[in-house]
Write an enzyme that holds these catalytic residues in place. Structure first.
Site, PDB file in Angstrom:
ATOM      1  CG  ASP A  43      40.976  84.012  48.923  1.00 36.37           C
ATOM      2  OD1 ASP A  43      40.500  82.956  49.354  1.00 36.37           O
ATOM      3  OD2 ASP A  43      42.101  84.436  49.237  1.00 36.37           O
ATOM      4  CE  LYS A  73      38.734  79.223  43.667  1.00 41.77           C
ATOM      5  NZ  LYS A  73      39.337  80.440  44.246  1.00 41.77           N
ATOM      6  CB  ALA A 120      39.869  75.637  49.394  1.00 42.13           C
ATOM      7  N   GLY A 121      38.385  77.800  51.168  1.00 38.42           N
ATOM      8  CA  GLY A 121      37.132  78.135  51.831  1.00 38.42           C
ATOM      9  C   GLY A 121      36.247  78.937  50.909  1.00 38.42           C
ATOM     10  CG  HIS A 122      34.587  77.587  47.506  1.00 35.87           C
ATOM     11  ND1 HIS A 122      35.490  78.400  46.863  1.00 35.87           N
ATOM     12  CD2 HIS A 122      34.776  76.368  46.999  1.00 35.87           C
ATOM     13  CE1 HIS A 122      36.170  77.682  46.017  1.00 35.87           C
ATOM     14  NE2 HIS A 122      35.773  76.443  46.077  1.00 35.87           N
ATOM     15  NE  ARG A 126      57.010  56.858  44.964  1.00 32.88           N
ATOM     16  CZ  ARG A 126      58.083  56.651  44.236  1.00 32.88           C
ATOM     17  NH1 ARG A 126      58.067  55.763  43.275  1.00 32.88           N
ATOM     18  NH2 ARG A 126      59.192  57.314  44.472  1.00 32.88           N
ATOM     19  CD  GLN A 173      44.075  76.078  47.385  1.00 35.28           C
ATOM     20  OE1 GLN A 173      44.125  75.190  46.546  1.00 35.28           O
ATOM     21  NE2 GLN A 173      43.714  75.833  48.616  1.00 35.28           N
ATOM     22  CB  THR A 215      43.043  81.797  58.088  1.00 39.89           C
ATOM     23  OG1 THR A 215      42.956  82.765  57.024  1.00 39.89           O
ATOM     24  CG2 THR A 215      43.525  80.482  57.538  1.00 39.89           C
ATOM     25  NE  ARG A 271      46.383  83.283  56.629  1.00 39.68           N
ATOM     26  CZ  ARG A 271      47.284  82.536  55.991  1.00 39.68           C
ATOM     27  NH1 ARG A 271      48.573  82.787  56.147  1.00 39.68           N
ATOM     28  NH2 ARG A 271      46.918  81.563  55.217  1.00 39.68           N
ATOM     29  CB  SER A 310      29.932  88.547  40.420  1.00 36.96           C
ATOM     30  OG  SER A 310      29.373  88.526  41.706  1.00 36.96           O
ATOM     31  CB  VAL A 311      27.130  93.644  40.447  1.00 34.43           C
ATOM     32  CG1 VAL A 311      27.757  93.928  39.111  1.00 34.43           C
ATOM     33  CG2 VAL A 311      25.751  92.988  40.275  1.00 34.43           C
TER      34      VAL A 311
HETATM   35  P1  GDP Z   1      36.455  81.631  46.597  1.00 33.54           P
HETATM   36  O1  GDP Z   1      37.282  80.744  47.442  1.00 33.54           O
HETATM   37  O2  GDP Z   1      37.105  81.939  45.292  1.00 33.54           O
HETATM   38  O3  GDP Z   1      35.050  81.151  46.449  1.00 33.54           O
HETATM   39  O4  GDP Z   1      36.361  83.030  47.296  1.00 33.54           O
HETATM   40  P2  GDP Z   1      35.897  83.382  48.789  1.00 33.54           P
HETATM   41  O5  GDP Z   1      34.635  82.687  49.105  1.00 33.54           O
HETATM   42  O6  GDP Z   1      37.025  83.276  49.740  1.00 33.54           O
HETATM   43  O7  GDP Z   1      35.647  84.944  48.622  1.00 33.54           O
HETATM   44  C1  GDP Z   1      34.671  85.425  47.920  1.00 33.54           C
HETATM   45  C2  GDP Z   1      33.923  86.373  48.834  1.00 33.54           C
HETATM   46  O8  GDP Z   1      33.439  87.406  48.035  1.00 33.54           O
HETATM   47  C3  GDP Z   1      32.707  85.760  49.491  1.00 33.54           C
HETATM   48  O9  GDP Z   1      32.515  86.336  50.757  1.00 33.54           O
HETATM   49  C4  GDP Z   1      31.583  86.117  48.549  1.00 33.54           C
HETATM   50  O10 GDP Z   1      30.319  86.208  49.171  1.00 33.54           O
HETATM   51  C5  GDP Z   1      32.045  87.460  48.074  1.00 33.54           C
HETATM   52  N1  GDP Z   1      31.648  87.804  46.719  1.00 33.54           N
HETATM   53  C6  GDP Z   1      31.597  87.008  45.621  1.00 33.54           C
HETATM   54  N2  GDP Z   1      31.209  87.718  44.550  1.00 33.54           N
HETATM   55  C7  GDP Z   1      31.037  88.991  44.988  1.00 33.54           C
HETATM   56  C8  GDP Z   1      30.679  90.212  44.350  1.00 33.54           C
HETATM   57  O11 GDP Z   1      30.452  90.278  43.155  1.00 33.54           O
HETATM   58  N3  GDP Z   1      30.636  91.327  45.136  1.00 33.54           N
HETATM   59  C9  GDP Z   1      30.892  91.315  46.460  1.00 33.54           C
HETATM   60  N4  GDP Z   1      30.820  92.459  47.133  1.00 33.54           N
HETATM   61  N5  GDP Z   1      31.241  90.183  47.091  1.00 33.54           N
HETATM   62  C10 GDP Z   1      31.315  89.034  46.365  1.00 33.54           C
END
Ligand code: GDP
Length: 426
Positions: free
Chosen positions: A18, A21, A44-46, A145, A226, A303, A305, A415-416
């Protein structure tokens, strides 16, 4: 990263997942031709935010949001087809055309409903904090297997025979585990019949596609899920995921040789979080933990969570740097720390009275370590509009310098904020 010298770059999480990425992959994908997921599954959830739209991608690489990018789901991933189709439908509904741009390795293993029943039953006894999506049991079947792979759908009659054996075995296990649930063979057979016509057109030898792309001088981004501390070998075992999340796993899971990779970007938050069970040495005390969670929106993308939150742990990142061979660091969510008056950083651990700079193998020892904290004065100014390091308050720059020195890896990105443009390239 991803320039003429680093044509094949891996993006890995260098904490407990999280780390953001998804956003880094999204930013880097602008320069990529291919983006490849290499391990994990729908656990995983991006989260990627573009304009006012938020996309949560579980299996499809976040590179799909760029029209010029072809996305691959590598052999190292365990694929849950129905979830994959739902993701494709969601993208189409929101105007993203994926046709001819997504391929799934024909060697990838399938996650089937009986894996989810087994996951739920084993979680009731083992309590590892899994997401219950059947990923662990699917990897167990792979290594035992007895997995069913995408390519098996090409010979549906044989796949049905395999299923008969697998479903019967799953039901024996469920009975042994004291679960009242049972998998039904007919349901599984019907599922495969339904999946085959939509999945097979996407099936390909994805390792070959990566190999050819690299030979033609195209740029390839390998996207991990992860984080290093959840790697089945290097993580805080047994509180780990079922695959190799680290850069070595990228070669295996994408189907290329390790010598093809020439850049490894480790993504870390400016603080630390973890979901699920297991030790988190720098976990922040109340009310700071809650404040980090609230400001950082630290709730699982899949999730929901709540994540456990704490301060930056340099021992974790140094270790991740070593086991991944990191060549650069991306520090995310710096803005989340904007309002803190004081920001502790865990520089090392103290274990049984001695200073300890390396990650102990036993989870029990990691549960006993005391972080050695350095206290940094907070900058207490917003950082969200900074686009160059020089735009950052000097306190924030000093904080980043210290993270870089403690980790031993050069910072390449900061990242900000959640938006695509809220990034500093160093
Ligand atoms: P990943 O699985 O590593 O991609 O991470 P997640 O997607 O679960 O969590 C990243 C969360 O942080 C997302 O909701 C993004 O929009 C947010 N995020 C990413 N970079 C930044 C940042 O620089 N600042 C803030 N405030 N949120 C961010």
């Amino acid at each position: 990263m991803l320039d003429a010298k680093t044509t094949c770059t891996v993006v890995v999480g260098a904490q407990w997942g999280d780390e953001g990425k998804g956003k880094l992959v999204d930013v880097l994908a602008e320069r990529a031709d291919l983006v490849v997921r290499y391990q994990g599954g729908a656990n995983a959830g991006h989260t990627v935010v573009i304009g006012d739209k938020q996309f949560i991608l579980r299996q499809i690489p976040s590179g799909i949001l760029h029209q010029q990018v072809t996305c691959l789901i590598g052999n190292g991933v365990v694929v849950e087809p129905e979830n994959l189709f739902a993701e494709l439908d969601q993208l189409r509904e929101r105007g993203i055309d994926t046709s001819g741009r997504l391929f799934v390795s024909d060697r990838a293993h399938l996650v089937l409903p009986y894996h989810k029943l087994l996951d739920a039953a084993s979680e009731r006894s083992q309590k590892l904090g899994t997401t219950g999506r059947g990923i662990g049991p699917a990897y167990e079947d792979k290594y035992g297997r007895r997995g069913i792979r995408v390519t098996d759908l090409r010979r549906l009659e044989c796949a049905k025979d395999l299923l008969e054996d697998r479903v019967a075995r799953a039901n024996r296990l469920l009975e042994m585990m004291g679960s009242g649930e049972r998998a039904r063979l007919e349901d599984h057979v019907r599922l495969l019949e339904r999946l085959a016509p939509r999945l097979l057109p996407l099936a390909a030898d994805t390792g070959l596609l990566v190999h050819r792309a690299l030979r033609e001088g195209r740029r390839v981004l390998l996207e991990g899920a992860q984080g290093a501390l959840l790697d089945v070998d290097h993580g805080t075992y047994p509180y780990v995921t079922s695959s190799n999340t680290t850069a070595g796993g990228a070669a295996v899971g994408a189907g290329i040789g390790p010598t093809a990779i020439n850049g490894v970007l480790g993504v870390v938050k400016a603080y630390t979080t973890r979901v699920g069970n297991g030790p988190l040495p720098t976990e922040a005390e109340s009310p700071f933990g809650e404040r980090l969670r609230e400001l950082g929106g630290e709730f699982g993308a899949v999730t929901g969570r709540p994540r456990r939150c704490g301060w930056f742990d340099a021992t974790v990142v140094r270790y991740a740097a070593r086991v991944n061979g990191l060549t650069g660091l991306a520090v995310t969510k710096l803005d989340v720390l904007d309002s803190f008056a004081e920001i502790p950083v865990g520089a090392a651990y103290r274990l049984d009275g001695d200073r300890c700079e390396e990650m102990p193998a036993e989870v029990e020892a990691l549960g006993r370590v005391q972080p050695v904290y350095e206290k940094h004065r907070g900058w207490q100014q917003p950082t969200g509009t900074a686009r160059r390091l020089a735009d950052l308050p000097s306190g924030a720059r000093a904080y980043l310098d210290r993270l870089e020195a403690l980790s031993g890896v050069p910072i390449r990105y900061v990242s900000v904020g959640t938006r695509r443009d809220q990034i500093i390239e160093v």
